[in-house]
Design an enzyme around this catalytic site. Sequence first.
Site, PDB file in Angstrom:
ATOM      1  N   GLU A 136       0.776  -1.252   0.000  1.00  0.00           N
ATOM      2  CA  GLU A 136       0.000   0.000   0.000  1.00  0.00           C
ATOM      3  C   GLU A 136       0.806   1.300   0.000  1.00  0.00           C
ATOM      4  O   GLU A 136       0.471   2.229   0.727  1.00  0.00           O
ATOM      5  CB  GLU A 136      -0.947   0.017   1.217  1.00  0.00           C
ATOM      6  N   GLU A 245      -6.564 -10.626  -0.915  1.00  0.00           N
ATOM      7  CA  GLU A 245      -7.411 -10.334   0.261  1.00  0.00           C
ATOM      8  C   GLU A 245      -8.875 -10.252  -0.137  1.00  0.00           C
ATOM      9  O   GLU A 245      -9.623  -9.390   0.336  1.00  0.00           O
ATOM     10  CB  GLU A 245      -6.964  -9.012   0.917  1.00  0.00           C
TER      11      GLU A 245
END
Length: 344
Positions: A136, A245
């Site tokens: 991220e 995810e």
Amino acid sequence: MESMREEESLKALYKDAFHIGAAVNPLTIDSQRSLLAYHFNSLTAENEMKFSSLHPEENLYTFENADVIAAFAREQGMALRGHTLVWHNQTPDWLFENETGGKAERDLLLERLRSHIQTVVGRYKDVIYCWDVVNEVISDENDESAFLRPSKWLDIVGEDFIAKAFEFAHEADPQALLFYNDYNESNPHKRERIYRLVRSLLDQGVPIHGVGLQAHWNLYDPTLDDMRAAIERYAQLGLQLQLTELDVSVFRFDDRRTDLTRPEKGMLELQAERYESIFRLLYEYREHISAVTFWGAADDYTWLDHFPVRGRKNWPFLFDESHAPKPAYERVAQIPKRAAMEKK
Ligand code: GLA
């Protein structure tokens, strides 16, 4: 009893396409054990391998929970993904401070990162085959000039903290497959930034082998066209792709209702259709996709019960709160079966 499950195993159905994974923790390894063993052939630690879980103080490593997950993977012969080495969240403050409590110097921070990576990657070398090395770091800002997310890593080290992390991980385990992982990965703006980052790492000769698409999705967003465009774009990098995810929330992101104690009429059917289209797409791109990991396994445990609304129940998976297959499971299971029949 789960040991007497009647439905077909997802990992068997998808064995020629990609791994089917689940994020777990020591509690769900216990409470979802037979479901996990039956349907999944890959695991990711939900929180237990993050920096602050493993290394809360400079001279203290806490491996107990991560070890439980690694032991379960070894015992079951499951693949294990490592998650994650560099992130702006769940990372302790001491890392960014020097001995006098001021801001750590670049060399100090890099040396600490290298040492952390050596220790952690080294410890699980026998069982972890791939790592989300960097998580991220791309900005979500709409501003055209935005690129990297502001963080202590960026502030102290500069942009090359990303390349360094991959180099350290490669040094610690030359066999491991190294991934860049991010969310909102199907958003066209963010997609191009992620592409640009990974492309530039490749151009610099940085050891990177895959792109992780987090895929925290919902019944409505992102569109299938955006998902497809993202997969195609990342595939142009020539790296392997994984969904890392996946969950399909039943709420739109800005729907903050708290009044549902069970899925509304139609929600689970819509979710089944959505999962069917998603897995059709993933199956179509199976040459590029090596694993599809859910961020959990069944609706009795999901981080979405606390995000973005604390304490609001959500039902994002293929299995319900008692681990029985949902309509979405049936649709997902059909896809490889139908493909096999068409081949005959
Ligand atoms: C991000 C992280 C994961 C996890 C999820 C939410 O996507 O990569 O480790 O924290 O958020 O649970």
